[in-house]
Write a protein that holds these residues in place. Structure first.
Motif, PDB file in Angstrom:
ATOM      1  N   VAL A 123      33.439 -10.982 -98.934  1.00 27.49           N
ATOM      2  CA  VAL A 123      33.263  -9.534 -98.797  1.00 27.49           C
ATOM      3  C   VAL A 123      34.622  -8.852 -98.717  1.00 27.49           C
ATOM      4  O   VAL A 123      34.858  -7.824 -99.341  1.00 27.49           O
ATOM      5  CB  VAL A 123      32.403  -9.201 -97.555  1.00 27.49           C
ATOM      6  N   PHE A 124      35.542  -9.456 -97.981  1.00 31.46           N
ATOM      7  CA  PHE A 124      36.841  -8.821 -97.789  1.00 31.46           C
ATOM      8  C   PHE A 124      37.809  -9.080 -98.935  1.00 31.46           C
ATOM      9  O   PHE A 124      38.918  -8.560 -98.937  1.00 31.46           O
ATOM     10  CB  PHE A 124      37.411  -9.206 -96.435  1.00 31.46           C
ATOM     11  N   ASP A 125      37.375  -9.866 -99.913  1.00 28.60           N
ATOM     12  CA  ASP A 125      38.132  -9.951-101.154  1.00 28.60           C
ATOM     13  C   ASP A 125      37.903  -8.684-101.979  1.00 28.60           C
ATOM     14  O   ASP A 125      38.709  -8.333-102.824  1.00 28.60           O
ATOM     15  CB  ASP A 125      37.717 -11.180-101.973  1.00 28.60           C
ATOM     16  N   GLN A 126      36.779  -8.019-101.740  1.00 27.58           N
ATOM     17  CA  GLN A 126      36.421  -6.804-102.478  1.00 27.58           C
ATOM     18  C   GLN A 126      36.586  -5.540-101.641  1.00 27.58           C
ATOM     19  O   GLN A 126      36.926  -4.493-102.162  1.00 27.58           O
ATOM     20  CB  GLN A 126      34.954  -6.874-102.921  1.00 27.58           C
ATOM     21  N   PHE A 127      36.310  -5.621-100.360  1.00 27.78           N
ATOM     22  CA  PHE A 127      36.296  -4.452 -99.483  1.00 27.78           C
ATOM     23  C   PHE A 127      37.601  -4.328 -98.726  1.00 27.78           C
ATOM     24  O   PHE A 127      38.125  -5.317 -98.218  1.00 27.78           O
ATOM     25  CB  PHE A 127      35.135  -4.572 -98.489  1.00 27.78           C
ATOM     26  N   ARG A 128      38.124  -3.140 -98.645  1.00 28.76           N
ATOM     27  CA  ARG A 128      39.294  -2.859 -97.818  1.00 28.76           C
ATOM     28  C   ARG A 128      38.883  -1.865 -96.750  1.00 28.76           C
ATOM     29  O   ARG A 128      38.295  -0.831 -97.051  1.00 28.76           O
ATOM     30  CB  ARG A 128      40.448  -2.279 -98.636  1.00 28.76           C
ATOM     31  N   TYR A 129      39.193  -2.189 -95.501  1.00 26.55           N
ATOM     32  CA  TYR A 129      38.870  -1.309 -94.388  1.00 26.55           C
ATOM     33  C   TYR A 129      39.525   0.047 -94.617  1.00 26.55           C
ATOM     34  O   TYR A 129      40.686   0.140 -94.991  1.00 26.55           O
ATOM     35  CB  TYR A 129      39.364  -1.936 -93.082  1.00 26.55           C
ATOM     36  N   ASP A 130      38.777   1.101 -94.405  1.00 30.42           N
ATOM     37  CA  ASP A 130      39.279   2.465 -94.571  1.00 30.42           C
ATOM     38  C   ASP A 130      40.184   2.794 -93.383  1.00 30.42           C
ATOM     39  O   ASP A 130      39.717   3.036 -92.278  1.00 30.42           O
ATOM     40  CB  ASP A 130      38.105   3.444 -94.644  1.00 30.42           C
ATOM     41  N   GLU A 131      41.473   2.768 -93.618  1.00 28.04           N
ATOM     42  CA  GLU A 131      42.445   2.971 -92.548  1.00 28.04           C
ATOM     43  C   GLU A 131      42.558   4.425 -92.120  1.00 28.04           C
ATOM     44  O   GLU A 131      43.392   4.762 -91.280  1.00 28.04           O
ATOM     45  CB  GLU A 131      43.790   2.392 -92.950  1.00 28.04           C
ATOM     46  N   THR A 132      41.715   5.283 -92.673  1.00 25.07           N
ATOM     47  CA  THR A 132      41.647   6.658 -92.196  1.00 25.07           C
ATOM     48  C   THR A 132      41.170   6.683 -90.748  1.00 25.07           C
ATOM     49  O   THR A 132      41.536   7.563 -89.980  1.00 25.07           O
ATOM     50  CB  THR A 132      40.678   7.477 -93.083  1.00 25.07           C
ATOM     51  N   PHE A 133      40.368   5.676 -90.360  1.00 22.11           N
ATOM     52  CA  PHE A 133      39.892   5.583 -88.984  1.00 22.11           C
ATOM     53  C   PHE A 133      41.031   5.119 -88.094  1.00 22.11           C
ATOM     54  O   PHE A 133      41.619   4.090 -88.337  1.00 22.11           O
ATOM     55  CB  PHE A 133      38.753   4.562 -88.862  1.00 22.11           C
TER      56      PHE A 133
END
Length: 166
Positions: free
Chosen positions: A41-51
């Motif tokens: 999942v984290f190979d595709q998804f990047r945590y939104d660092e806006t939070f």
């Protein structure tokens, strides 16, 4: 506005989380305090660092998973003991100010901006005000979040306005 429910997103974009349920099943969203994700999942998804503080970041991840064709599973037998530390916590005012601003950001990020959805969004925010009317600090935080949203040109501007001024 009760967060406990079917594990689905409401029309307003608010999540309902399956808690205290006895049946494991596929859902649309799960709270982020006790989750497991496959490494892929984290190979595709990047945590939104806006939070910069987490309210509703679990909603962002759940919605991204659904939109990406992944499944979200609620395991009823899983249990977590969450001991909240009294230190390092934002005030209730700031927590609710951030929550409303994050909710707006994620609503605009993930949901079609139809008139009916916008009405559902603002109706849910009005409901938050009603539910917190007897809690002055939380009520003022919600009002401050609404003012922040209204004063900002974009949802990202509103998020940036939450950051401490340096």
């Amino acid at each position: 506005l009760d967060k406990v429910g079917s594990g689905r997103f409401r029309y307003s974009g608010l999540p309902t989380y399956s808690r205290d349920e006895r049946e494991s099943r596929y859902v649309e969203c799960v709270p982020g305090g006790c989750v497991v994700y496959r490494r892929q999942v984290f190979d595709q998804f990047r945590y939104d660092e806006t939070f910069f503080y987490p309210p509703l970041d679990d909603m962002d991840i759940s919605k991204w998973l659904l939109d990406g064709g992944h499944k979200v599973y609620y395991q009823a037998s899983a249990c977590v003991l969450h001991k909240k530390s009294p230190s390092g916590r934002p005030s209730r005012y700031n927590l609710y100010r951030v929550w409303v601003t994050h909710y707006n950001y994620l609503f605009r990020k993930h949901w079609p901006q139809t008139a009916l959805r916008k009405l559902a969004f603002w109706w849910s925010v009005a409901g938050m005000l009603v539910l917190n009317a007897s809690w002055p600090e939380q009520f003022r935080g919600i009002l401050s979040g609404i003012a922040n949203i209204q004063a900002s040109k974009t949802p990202l501007d509103a998020m940036n306005n939450l950051l401490p001024k340096t």
